[in-house]
Design an enzyme around this catalytic site. Sequence first.
Site, PDB file in Angstrom:
ATOM      1  N   SER A   1      -9.685  -0.752   6.687  1.00  0.00           N
ATOM      2  CA  SER A   1      -9.075  -0.562   5.364  1.00  0.00           C
ATOM      3  C   SER A   1      -8.435  -1.780   4.733  1.00  0.00           C
ATOM      4  CB  SER A   1      -8.053   0.560   5.422  1.00  0.00           C
ATOM      5  OG  SER A   1      -8.723   1.758   5.231  1.00  0.00           O
TER       6      SER A   1
ATOM      7  N   SER B   1      -9.556   1.912   2.681  1.00  0.00           N
ATOM      8  CA  SER B   1      -8.667   2.687   1.846  1.00  0.00           C
ATOM      9  C   SER B   1      -7.676   1.828   1.045  1.00  0.00           C
ATOM     10  CB  SER B   1      -7.912   3.700   2.698  1.00  0.00           C
ATOM     11  OG  SER B   1      -7.104   3.053   3.657  1.00  0.00           O
TER      12      SER B   1
ATOM     13  N   LYS C   1       0.838  -1.198   0.000  1.00  0.00           N
ATOM     14  CA  LYS C   1       0.000   0.000   0.000  1.00  0.00           C
ATOM     15  C   LYS C   1       0.874   1.249   0.000  1.00  0.00           C
ATOM     16  CE  LYS C   1      -3.807   2.011   2.702  1.00  0.00           C
ATOM     17  NZ  LYS C   1      -4.688   1.830   3.855  1.00  0.00           N
TER      18      LYS C   1
HETATM   19  N1  GLN Z   1     -13.011   3.951   6.327  1.00  0.00           N
HETATM   20  C1  GLN Z   1     -12.321   4.218   7.537  1.00  0.00           C
HETATM   21  C2  GLN Z   1     -11.873   5.656   7.574  1.00  0.00           C
HETATM   22  O1  GLN Z   1     -12.082   6.355   6.626  1.00  0.00           O
HETATM   23  C3  GLN Z   1     -11.167   3.287   7.713  1.00  0.00           C
HETATM   24  C4  GLN Z   1      -9.940   3.678   6.976  1.00  0.00           C
HETATM   25  C5  GLN Z   1      -8.729   2.886   7.331  1.00  0.00           C
HETATM   26  O2  GLN Z   1      -8.823   1.833   7.962  1.00  0.00           O
HETATM   27  N2  GLN Z   1      -7.564   3.419   6.974  1.00  0.00           N
HETATM   28  O3  GLN Z   1     -11.330   6.091   8.541  1.00  0.00           O
END
Ligand code: GLN
Length: 470
Positions: A178, A154, A79
């Site tokens: 994410s 994400s 990532k």
């Molecule tokens: N969707 C969640 C957020 O926007 C989780 C994102 C993540 O785990 N990086 O915070």
Amino acid sequence: MNLKDLNIKKIHNSFLNKEYSCTDLINNYFEKINEINSDYNIYTSLNKENALNQAKIIDEKIAKGEVLRKLDGIPFSVKDSICTLECKSQAGSNILKGFEATYNATAVEKLINEGAILIGKTNCDSFGHGSSTKNSDYGITKNPYSLDHVAGGSSGGAAASVALNTCTFAIGEDTGGSIREPASFCGIYGLKPSYGRVSRYGAIAYGSSLDTIGPLANNMLDIEIVQKIIEGLDEKDATTIEDKKIIELENKTVKKIGIIKEFLDNGLDLRIRDLFDKKLEEYETNGFEIQEFHLPSTKYAVASYYLIACSETSSNLSRFDGVKFGFRAPNVTKLEDMYLQTKEYGFSFETKKRIILGTYALSAGYADKYYKKACSARSLIKQELEDILKEVDFILTPTSPVLPYEINPIKEIDPMTEYLADIYTVIPSLAGVCSLNVPIGFVEKLPVGMQIIGGVLDENKVMEFAKILG
Ligand code: GLN
């Protein structure tokens, strides 16, 4: 070469049986990337030259009959919000455009030390802020099953990189879902380890008390191999947990499953519920005992997660000011203008919104009302979840209450809908426990995933269970 059914063991067997070389494998993966990357928008930078050089070394090693390390010649993606020496590390953000890290994250270093080969960096919402990659400054990653839908976020690029067979496994980062949500949207496996089980050193921080690094793969065997390599104590991350404690907690038997009533009421797509219920019936027939529980603090979960995550991100992201890393606004004469213009251009709309929200929640006079209250709610959630986990081996939930979002340029994905849909994944994150997405089927040709939640350091148990489920 059929890239679809590959896994680490099969690849090593093929290397040893001289069915194909590591160079062939890497070339095949890059052909696939060339073919699909412009449509799906998976990678933000690629590592072809280095990967081929490393493949040559592996091929020589095989020719000499040397013993292979656990991941020799196995191609993986990382990532964009995790630092790697090769490729750029841009965290899906303009403010880090072109940034090259001077070190590997510990998890990446451990994989490389076992011979894994970095293919490229994958797209994500900027700094992990999102659930669909629509907040990436590098565009949306498309769903492997439908170009009209998102891959999730994400770590959407990570999940798509695996589901579309452009690498053998991926490394993602999960703050509140994410890894699990994009794994669910793309029909693959994704593990969020317990907080502290994998070093965060080298992860570009989003919410430091929630961030975890973990693997995504097409099958459980690969998840297990990779997880066992990346986990463990790291002197560079003081929150990593002692291995000693892990051994003590691991030897329990698998029998009882808990489900949470509050999760199955409002907001869950009935088609997902149907699929989930069918799976539960199947497990019951196979001898598992299923017990219903209440988790009354569910109603505080999304609000407290976003307050804590935004507060932490507002602090973590203050380092991106145009002085120390990445982008700096050009043609400015005053320091204040430089800060303002750097952040104005460099941060996505969503990231700016979260910084403002977090700064407000932490500010004098409001911290007690918002931030501290959210921390109290977090303690309550952790307590209630742990109480359930004392009575059962696992908790099962759908991973997401919704199907992958449709990409519609006219009607933006509503932010509130996106925040609320994090409900099932933020709870294990707030509690610091481990959880894993496993694919359970399709609705309207789009993948649906189920989340297995285990206790702190219960990764092995959760992985074993997922393997039993098949
Ligand atoms: N969707 C969640 C957020 O926007 C989780 C994102 C993540 O785990 N990086 O915070």
